[in-house]
Design a protein around this motif. Structure first.
Motif, short mmCIF file in Angstrom:
data_model
loop_
_atom_site.label_atom_id
_atom_site.label_comp_id
_atom_site.label_asym_id
_atom_site.label_seq_id
_atom_site.Cartn_x
_atom_site.Cartn_y
_atom_site.Cartn_z
N GLU A 1 0.83 -1.21 0.00
CA GLU A 1 0.00 0.00 0.00
C GLU A 1 0.86 1.26 0.00
N ILE A 2 1.97 1.25 0.77
CA ILE A 2 2.86 2.42 0.83
C ILE A 2 3.52 2.64 -0.52
N ILE A 3 3.97 1.54 -1.15
CA ILE A 3 4.63 1.68 -2.46
C ILE A 3 3.64 2.21 -3.50
N ARG A 4 2.41 1.72 -3.45
CA ARG A 4 1.41 2.19 -4.41
C ARG A 4 1.17 3.69 -4.26
N GLU A 5 1.07 4.18 -3.02
CA GLU A 5 0.89 5.62 -2.80
C GLU A 5 2.09 6.40 -3.31
N ALA A 6 3.31 5.90 -3.05
CA ALA A 6 4.51 6.61 -3.51
C ALA A 6 4.56 6.66 -5.03
N CYS A 7 4.18 5.58 -5.68
CA CYS A 7 4.20 5.56 -7.15
C CYS A 7 3.18 6.56 -7.72
N GLU A 8 2.02 6.61 -7.11
CA GLU A 8 1.00 7.56 -7.60
C GLU A 8 1.42 9.00 -7.35
N ASP A 9 2.07 9.25 -6.19
CA ASP A 9 2.53 10.60 -5.92
C ASP A 9 3.60 11.05 -6.90
N MET A 10 4.51 10.15 -7.26
CA MET A 10 5.62 10.51 -8.15
C MET A 10 5.23 10.44 -9.62
N SER A 11 4.07 9.88 -9.94
CA SER A 11 3.69 9.78 -11.35
C SER A 11 3.44 11.15 -11.98
N ILE A 12 3.06 12.15 -11.17
CA ILE A 12 2.84 13.51 -11.71
C ILE A 12 4.16 14.10 -12.18
N LYS A 13 5.21 14.01 -11.32
CA LYS A 13 6.51 14.54 -11.72
C LYS A 13 7.07 13.75 -12.89
N ALA A 14 6.91 12.40 -12.85
CA ALA A 14 7.45 11.58 -13.94
C ALA A 14 6.74 11.89 -15.25
N GLY A 15 5.44 12.27 -15.20
CA GLY A 15 4.71 12.56 -16.43
C GLY A 15 5.24 13.76 -17.17
N LYS A 16 5.89 14.70 -16.45
CA LYS A 16 6.45 15.87 -17.12
C LYS A 16 7.53 15.46 -18.13
N TYR A 17 8.19 14.32 -17.86
CA TYR A 17 9.26 13.86 -18.77
C TYR A 17 8.81 12.64 -19.57
N ASN A 18 7.49 12.45 -19.57
CA ASN A 18 6.91 11.31 -20.31
C ASN A 18 7.52 9.99 -19.82
N ILE A 19 7.70 9.89 -18.49
CA ILE A 19 8.25 8.67 -17.87
C ILE A 19 7.09 7.98 -17.14
N GLY A 20 6.89 6.71 -17.45
CA GLY A 20 5.81 5.96 -16.81
C GLY A 20 6.33 5.14 -15.62
#
Length: 488
Positions: free
Chosen positions: A342-361
């Motif tokens: 559950e913690i990893i899933r939250e961290a991945c969702e939180d960082m997906s916004i920053k990663a999206g700026k560089y088109n990183i999934g």
């Protein structure tokens, strides 16, 4: 005087053997004498039977009647025939112990004094006497001769048992010689055996002296399967333990030196990292103070630099404080049962916004209910830091993979990115604070180099391990293992 164990053992063995053989010799001598007297007694009994037969045969052959007169008349013939029949010297006596064929009173008194068995025969009793004199053994048997229940004479048989006595002496001498030979053999054997037994003790004493002088390379070659062998084995184990402890102390000393060196590097890096933004802030502040607001463009540029460097300085100070806090006592952590997936899933969702700026999934595959005993906020900080690094150093249009699985009693987490990678040399230092790889500008990446140090500290406080593998121009993998709980 120093009495060695070997000397004591030899003396003890010798005394015991001496006492034992002395008792054996005394006992054997007594037994031999008893055997000799028993043989004499048995022979006397048999001789008495033979004398009765020979005496009766004599009177039957000569058609005579036993009486004092017939004994007086044929005493010499009777002594010779009966003596040859029984193999001894025969003497006939009157009832008063005087010899037939003589009337001397001296002979009578002499016989009564020297041969006590005659006294018994005078009382109509059978008796024998054994005499030992100057290496000779003589036995005298006397028994009465009766006629019409009247004592008419005494027959005395004298036999020489000197050969039997000498055989007994030779047997005693043989026993004594054998005992002496055995004693010498035991004495010599006790010397060699005691030397063999005490040899390990001498070795242990010598090695103990070497250890006392500081030499821990003492080699003890004792293979006996007894208490001494166990002592030698324990002594060897003790030396090994002492050597191991010394090695541990030396390693800890080296580690202390390394920690001191790293602390110096850390201090130098902190000084350098803090000095750079402060210098920029101070420089622009002085220029703005001198120029005032005459140049709006420069003023805006300077203020932007001051704000940017202040924020970077604030971030570095916060990171330094985080390192300090994460290095503090474990009571600062609030442990509870938390679900890592559950913690990893939250961290991945939180960082997906920053990663999206560089088109990183960010793609994640997580097993459910991966429970551990840990601090939820600290663990989330670990995964945010790692994902942030992966975003910073991944190639544009790439994928960051996150996996979490249960491996027996551990929770295994894998974070893999596709980016520039880390050199093999740098992998040995990436978890050290403020480490800066050659050719990589961390300022441009927006990092002061404290994130991985914080990650390592938090993971280790949770009883886990963190490891990093990387291939240049292919990407980096981070492996984390945390002790897990059973699913409830």
């Amino acid at each position: 005087m120093k009495w060695t164990i070997q000397f004591k053992m030899v003396v003890l063995f010798s005394v015991i053997v001496f006492i034992g053989f002395s008792a054996l010799l005394i006992l054997s001598n007594r037994v031999a004498q008893e055997n000799m007297y028993r043989e004499v007694r048995e022979d006397m009994v048999q001789s008495k039977k033979n004398l009765d037969i020979a005496l009766n045969q004599y009177f039957l052959i000569h058609n005579k009647r036993i009486s004092k007169g017939s004994l007086e008349a044929g005493s010499r013939e009777l002594e010779e025939q009966i003596g040859s029949a029984v193999g001894g010297k025969i003497t006939l006596y009157r009832p008063d112990a005087s010899k037939y064929g003589t009337s001397t009173s001296e002979d009578k008194l002499a016989k009564q004094t020297v041969l006590p068995d005659l006294k018994e025969a005078m009382q109509s009793r059978i008796a024998y006497t054994t005499m030992v004199d100057q290496g000779r053994v003589m036995a005298s048997l006397s028994f009465p001769i009766q006629s019409d229940q009247q004592l008419v004479g005494i027959v005395q048989l004298e036999k020489d048992y000197t050969d039997l006595y000498r055989r007994n002496l030779r047997f005693q001498d043989t026993i004594k010689l054998f005992a002496a030979a055995i004693f010498v053999f035991v004495f010599i054997a006790s010397i060699f055996i005691s030397r063999k037994i005490t040899q390990p003790i001498r070795v242990l004493t010598k090695r103990s002296a070497e250890v006392a002088q500081g030499s821990l390379n003492a080699d003890i070659q004792i293979a006996t399967k007894d208490e001494i062998g166990e002592l030698a084995a324990s002594f060897t184990v003790m030396i090994d333990r002492v050597r191991e402890q010394i090695d541990v102390i030396e390693r800890e000393r080296d580690e202390v030196k390394q920690v001191q060196a790293r602390s110096k590097v850390f201090f130098d890096n902190v000084t350098h990292e803090l000095k750079t933004p402060l210098t920029t802030i101070l420089g622009y502040a002085q220029i703005l103070r001198d120029n005032g607001f005459t140049d709006p463009d420069f003023f805006d540029k300077g203020m932007n630099y001051i704000i940017k460097e202040s924020r970077r300085l604030n971030t570095m100070v916060a990171d330094i404080l985080e390192v300090s806090v994460s290095s503090a006592v474990i009571e600062n952590y609030r442990f509870s049962s938390v679900d890592v997936s559950e913690i990893i899933r939250e961290a991945c969702e939180d960082m997906s916004i920053k990663a999206g700026k560089y088109n990183i999934g960010i793609h994640y595959e997580l097993e459910e209910e991966l429970y551990v005993q840990g601090d939820r906020d600290k663990l989330k900080e670990v995964f945010l830091n790692l994902l942030d690094n992966s975003v910073k150093y991944s190639d544009v249009n790439s994928i960051i993979e996150v996996q979490a699985t249960r491996e027996q009693q551990f929770i295994a987490i894998l974070i893999r990115d596709r980016g520039e990678g880390i050199s093999e040399e740098a992998l040995n230092y990436v978890f050290e604070p403020f480490y800066q790889e050659k050719g990589v500008n961390r300022i441009e990446k927006g990092s002061a180099g404290l994130g991985l140090s914080i990650v390592k500290n938090i993971v280790e406080r949770h009883g886990g391990t963190v490891d990093m593998k990387s291939i240049m121009r292919e990407g980096t993998q981070v492996h984390i293992r945390l002790p897990g709980e059973r699913n409830t």
